[in-house]
Design a protein around this motif. Structure first.
Motif, mmCIF file in Angstrom:
data_model
loop_
_atom_site.group_PDB
_atom_site.id
_atom_site.type_symbol
_atom_site.label_atom_id
_atom_site.label_comp_id
_atom_site.label_asym_id
_atom_site.label_seq_id
_atom_site.Cartn_x
_atom_site.Cartn_y
_atom_site.Cartn_z
ATOM 1 N N ARG A 1 0.449 -3.120 8.946
ATOM 2 C CA ARG A 1 1.783 -3.631 9.289
ATOM 3 C C ARG A 1 2.753 -2.840 8.444
ATOM 4 N NH1 ARG A 1 3.595 -9.439 9.252
ATOM 5 N NH2 ARG A 1 3.070 -9.284 7.035
ATOM 6 N N GLN B 1 3.364 -2.723 4.196
ATOM 7 C CA GLN B 1 3.159 -4.132 3.897
ATOM 8 C C GLN B 1 1.666 -4.489 3.829
ATOM 9 O OE1 GLN B 1 5.736 -6.315 3.400
ATOM 10 N NE2 GLN B 1 4.337 -7.998 2.984
ATOM 11 N N ASP B 2 0.936 -4.081 4.844
ATOM 12 C CA ASP B 2 -0.476 -4.457 4.944
ATOM 13 C C ASP B 2 -1.311 -3.293 5.448
ATOM 14 O OD1 ASP B 2 -0.351 -7.436 4.412
ATOM 15 O OD2 ASP B 2 1.070 -7.279 6.072
ATOM 16 N N PHE B 3 -2.565 -3.257 5.005
ATOM 17 C CA PHE B 3 -3.477 -2.181 5.404
ATOM 18 C C PHE B 3 -4.884 -2.721 5.221
ATOM 19 C CE2 PHE B 3 -5.704 1.876 4.998
ATOM 20 C CZ PHE B 3 -4.997 2.724 5.840
ATOM 21 N N HIS C 1 -3.197 -11.070 7.007
ATOM 22 C CA HIS C 1 -2.199 -10.676 6.021
ATOM 23 C C HIS C 1 -1.532 -11.864 5.334
ATOM 24 C CE1 HIS C 1 -0.063 -10.727 9.981
ATOM 25 N NE2 HIS C 1 0.784 -11.453 9.284
ATOM 26 N N ASN D 1 -5.897 -9.208 3.340
ATOM 27 C CA ASN D 1 -6.301 -7.903 3.874
ATOM 28 C C ASN D 1 -7.671 -7.448 3.387
ATOM 29 O OD1 ASN D 1 -3.902 -7.593 5.322
ATOM 30 N ND2 ASN D 1 -2.854 -6.667 3.575
ATOM 31 N N GLU E 1 9.020 -7.804 17.672
ATOM 32 C CA GLU E 1 7.862 -6.909 17.639
ATOM 33 C C GLU E 1 6.616 -7.538 18.249
ATOM 34 O OE1 GLU E 1 7.106 -4.603 14.316
ATOM 35 O OE2 GLU E 1 9.207 -4.256 13.849
ATOM 36 N N THR E 2 6.657 -8.814 18.581
ATOM 37 C CA THR E 2 5.460 -9.447 19.121
ATOM 38 C C THR E 2 5.638 -9.801 20.588
ATOM 39 O OG1 THR E 2 4.958 -10.383 16.964
ATOM 40 C CG2 THR E 2 3.797 -11.317 18.832
ATOM 41 N N GLU F 1 7.009 -9.274 9.041
ATOM 42 C CA GLU F 1 7.392 -9.529 10.435
ATOM 43 C C GLU F 1 6.950 -8.411 11.371
ATOM 44 O OE1 GLU F 1 9.646 -12.681 11.125
ATOM 45 O OE2 GLU F 1 8.490 -12.824 9.281
ATOM 46 N N GLY F 2 6.358 -7.338 10.835
ATOM 47 C CA GLY F 2 5.919 -6.232 11.687
ATOM 48 C C GLY F 2 4.697 -6.609 12.496
ATOM 49 N N ARG G 1 9.479 -17.371 17.088
ATOM 50 C CA ARG G 1 10.842 -17.141 16.604
ATOM 51 C C ARG G 1 11.441 -15.922 17.297
ATOM 52 N NH1 ARG G 1 9.717 -17.937 10.485
ATOM 53 N NH2 ARG G 1 9.890 -15.718 10.465
ATOM 54 N N TYR H 1 0.854 -1.189 0.000
ATOM 55 C CA TYR H 1 0.000 0.000 0.000
ATOM 56 C C TYR H 1 0.890 1.240 0.000
ATOM 57 C CZ TYR H 1 -3.331 -3.603 1.161
ATOM 58 O OH TYR H 1 -4.096 -4.737 1.116
ATOM 59 N N ASP I 1 6.016 -3.576 7.841
ATOM 60 C CA ASP I 1 6.842 -4.429 6.999
ATOM 61 C C ASP I 1 6.600 -5.896 7.353
ATOM 62 O OD1 ASP I 1 8.143 -4.680 9.461
ATOM 63 O OD2 ASP I 1 9.643 -3.180 8.935
ATOM 64 N N LEU J 1 1.147 -16.844 14.003
ATOM 65 C CA LEU J 1 1.010 -15.852 12.935
ATOM 66 C C LEU J 1 1.987 -14.697 13.122
ATOM 67 C CD1 LEU J 1 -0.838 -14.878 10.489
ATOM 68 C CD2 LEU J 1 -2.000 -13.494 12.206
ATOM 69 N N MET J 2 2.093 -14.214 14.379
ATOM 70 C CA MET J 2 2.919 -13.040 14.633
ATOM 71 C C MET J 2 4.345 -13.436 15.049
ATOM 72 S SD MET J 2 0.641 -11.045 13.655
ATOM 73 C CE MET J 2 1.605 -9.552 13.724
ATOM 74 N N LYS J 3 4.634 -14.716 14.974
ATOM 75 C CA LYS J 3 6.008 -15.210 15.053
ATOM 76 C C LYS J 3 6.717 -14.997 16.389
ATOM 77 C CE LYS J 3 6.374 -16.290 10.547
ATOM 78 N NZ LYS J 3 5.004 -16.309 10.097
ATOM 79 N N ASN K 1 10.216 -12.996 17.599
ATOM 80 C CA ASN K 1 10.050 -11.763 16.837
ATOM 81 C C ASN K 1 10.075 -10.605 17.823
ATOM 82 O OD1 ASN K 1 9.129 -9.529 15.426
ATOM 83 N ND2 ASN K 1 7.586 -10.668 14.281
#
Lengths: 284, 474
Positions: free
Chosen positions: A37, A83-85, B175, B212, B275-276, A41-42, B271, A2, A39, B266-268, B273
């Motif tokens: 998101r 990445q996503d919206f 996503h 999305n 950010e999660t 992994e965001g 691993r 996006y 990116d 899903l949000m990892k 992540n």
């Protein structure tokens, strides 16, 4: 992906982006939100829609830099991609039939309050605006509010701009003078919304508040955004993403919502610092 | 046919050592070697009436694919499976075969049934490792069909219609495509690269996947018809998590299994992540006894919990999770607190300091012990609380895994779509809803069930859609 069509820095910590998302732009109404998101992994973050341009196919978002994700988002430029919206999610603010409304906005919450004030003006309602910020440097959207409010009061905590004090002061004055609003719509930090409700209570004026809790999917699937309403029938659990984000301010358990908002406080502080360090390294 | 292998026992599935796997997210079951697969396939008696096939919700021609394995024609075996199933590598891993095909296997009468699921997995993994060529695109008929949701029912319906030449678009709210296969089932049971591969195969068949897009919000079912779709299949799943409605469920550290697993899968978070965020470490209590509860408990363990308990109100006999999953969980050190029901979730509260960072976080669960009543008229033994048996179970994290109900987003925005009192979409035996051209299947219809039953429903609907639309092909 996006595309970011336009970027505008509203104040040192608040950024406005226009995102190309034609399907969302066509549907979104004041009070609804999107999830994005930045990116791969965001994290998925919810942001309430600050405006749409269905003809251009763009959705406006306004956000404050508070953590790792908003930090990354604020560093994106026009022409970059997200990445996503996805959206619009949640239920639009109920405005039909309102004739005289007081809009109370706090900080970046003003970005969400503005489209509601504009929609009310378009519906022919009389709109009283009260917007509050920590200091004069952080004031956003004042001109836009003036354009759609019959009267506007700007408050700052330190008195460096407008009047000194928080938003409940002028609200209380108006109510004591006998102003009879059909409804007060309060959008801002939880503590501001809580005290707006307490201020309005003796005058028995309905208050709508907009909740913005932690969530993942935004479609009712995770239940992370649940909050408690104290209804006449007892305590009821609601999901802000599908039942809200607007709720009857008199019913919301704000203290619980504030505790829930702190669930990942330590984690977020750490992640934000990590991201800042990363940007610092890149800067060198 | 050569003489069957009459060993009463099946070839055991090689697995990672429990002590090692309890701390990693790699797949638990390692899969048969070629030698094991050949040996196991020889245990099939090739029964004329093939009772196993009657136990399969998608009617895979099981004796035929086992025969191909015996001939070492593994690609041939794969082709037989894919005629019936769009997701063989997934089903070989997560189907409850012990209640389906394997439950009907004649070898199961005097020993162990043939390891059909393990062989299906072997064949699918062999194909994925050895065959790279794209599937052959069937002749296109240009008729557009929209599929809502990219979980097992939606992907199956999409795959079957694409193979018949339809122009299929799948709309997914999240996503990434895969539905419960990516947000729910953990990596150690179903590696995400396997799901991605199955989705990629569908893309090569011409299926378009639009992530999305939330049908009911971004677009409505009516708008899909206006856009030119001739049929719509709703496979939106059973989204909404249930809670027990006991005090303390909004404390910090209480998750729905959906949220906990979504954060990890899903949000990892699995691993790490950065950010999660996810609560990990300490003592974890999972409330419920289904497969999702097992997934949540074993995920919590792998994320670093010191101690994980499954709290279930009936006894082991009634516990609904697959036996294999329960055994794996026990081997890994998950504790089962059976005949035990939570009455309240307890939280920390410092009356002297409202800013105490521990305020609002979980400290434990109040539970009461249960006993099973005499069977009622339906033969079910109800759990009944034992008065005065209350006790406190310490916990830092509580995961509620007591089921889900269908997502109301589509129902609430689709005029004339009939639903049951519990929110499931009403369909006839062909999967047709109360709206012309609108079909549904999977958990959106039944409430929480299995991957394979959802696939069966997707398959049934695809057949019905083809029967309804094929007369319009010029």
């Amino acid at each position: 992906m996006y595309r970011i069509a336009e970027k505008k820095i509203l104040n040192p910590t608040v950024t406005q982006l226009q995102i190309e998302a034609p399907l969302v732009a066509k549907k979104a109404k004041a009070g609804q939100f999107i999830i994005l998101r930045v990116d791969e992994e965001g994290e998925r973050i919810p942001l309430t829609v600050a405006g749409t341009d269905p003809a251009a196919g763009t959705v406006k978002i306004i956000f404050q830099t508070v953590g790792a994700t908003t930090e990354k988002l604020a560093r994106k430029e026009a022409g970059d991609f997200l990445q996503d919206f996805v959206g619009p999610l949640g239920v639009a603010t109920e405005l039909e039939g309102l004739k005289k409304v007081c809009i109370v906005g706090g900080g970046v919450g003003c970005a969400i309050a503005l489209p509601i004030a504009q929609a009310l003006k378009n519906l022919g309602a009389e709109v009283t605006g009260i917007i509050g910020f920590r200091n004069g440097d952080l004031v956003i959207l004042e001109e836009e509010f003036r354009a759609c409010c019959n009267t506007l009061t700007v408050m700052t905590d330190d008195g460096s701009y407008g009047k000194k004090g928080n938003v409940t002061l002028p609200l209380k004055e108006l109510l004591e003078k006998g102003e009879k609003f059909d409804r007060i719509i309060a959008i801002g930090p939880l503590v501001m919304m809580k005290f707006t409700v307490l201020t309005a209570k003796p005058f028995a004026i309905p208050v709508t508040v907009s909740m913005n809790p932690i969530m993942i999917d935004g479609t009712g699937m995770c239940g992370g955004c649940r909050l408690t309403l104290n209804t006449p029938a007892g305590k009821v659990t609601k999901f802000a993403c599908v039942d809200g984000p607007d709720f009857d301010g008199y019913q919301v358990d704000f203290d619980e919502a504030m505790l829930r908002g702190r669930m990942y406080g330590a984690f977020e502080k750490h992640a934000h610092e990590e991201t800042c360090n990363l940007f610092k390294k890149e800067g060198k | 046919m050569a003489t069957a292998n009459m060993n009463p026992n099946r070839n055991p599935m090689p697995t990672q050592d429990p002590a090692v796997r309890a701390r990693n997210f790699d797949e638990v079951a390692l899969g048969y070697t070629e030698e094991m697969a050949l040996d196991e396939a020889k245990r099939c008696l090739n029964c004329k009436n093939a009772p196993c096939v009657t136990g399969c919700p998608v009617k895979i021609r099981i004796p035929e694919f086992l025969a191909k394995i015996r001939d070492k024609d593994y690609e041939g075996a794969y082709q037989i499976i894919t005629e019936s199933s769009s997701l063989p590598a997934v089903c070989g891993r997560v189907c409850p075969q012990e209640n389906q095909c394997e439950a009907k296997c004649v070898r199961g009468i005097k020993g162990e049934s043939v390891g059909i699921g393990r062989l299906e997995r072997f064949v699918a993994d062999w194909h994925n490792a050895h065959c790279a060529e794209d599937p052959v695109l069937p002749p296109q008929n240009g008729i557009r069909v929209a599929i809502i949701g990219s979980g097992p029912s939606g992907l199956t319906c999409a795959g079957d219609l694409a193979k018949k030449g339809y122009d299929v678009t799948v709309y997914e709210a999240l996503h990434v495509a895969g539905g419960v296969l990516v947000y729910g089932i953990p990596e150690f049971r179903l590696p995400k690269k396997i799901v991605a591969k199955e989705v990629e195969t569908l893309r090569k068949l011409g299926v378009k996947i639009e992530t999305n897009v939330v049908i009911g919000k971004t677009l409505t079912v009516d708008e899909l018809f206006e856009m030119g779709y001739k049929a719509v299949f709703i496979g939106s799943g059973a989204g909404l998590p249930k809670f027990m409605r006991i005090p303390g469920e909004t404390l910090n550290g209480v998750y729905s299994a959906n949220e906990f697993l979504t954060r990890s899968n899903l949000m990892k978070a699995y691993r790490s992540n950065p950010e999660t965020p996810i609560m990990k470490g300490g003592k974890v209590a999972v409330v419920g006894g289904g497969n999702v509860a097992m997934d949540a408990a074993r995920t919590a363990l792998r994320l670093g919990a010191e101690q994980v308990s499954v709290v279930y109100r009936r006894s082991m006999e009634e516990l609904p999770a697959r036996r294999e999953e329960v055994e794996h969980a026990e081997e890994e050190g998950i504790q089962f607190r059976l005949l035990c029901s939570p009455t309240e979730i307890l939280g920390y509260h410092n009356p002297d300091d409202p800013r105490d960072p521990k305020n609002g976080f979980v400290t434990g669960i109040s539970c009461i012990k249960m006993e099973l009543s005499e069977p009622d008229e339906r033969g079910r033994r109800r759990p009944v609380p034992i008065p005065g048996s209350d006790f406190t179970l310490e916990a830092d994290t509580v995961i509620m895994s007591i089921g889900t109900s269908p997502n109301p987003l589509i129902k609430s925005t689709t005029q004339g779509l009939a639903v049951t009192p519990t929110g499931g979409i009403v369909v006839n035996e062909a999967g047709l809803t109360s709206r012309a051209g609108v079909y549904a299947g999977g958990d959106a219809v039944t409430g929480a069930a299995t991957v394979i039953s959802a696939m069966g429903a997707g398959k049934t609907a695809a057949k019905a859609i083809h029967e309804a639309l094929s007369p319009t092909i010029e």
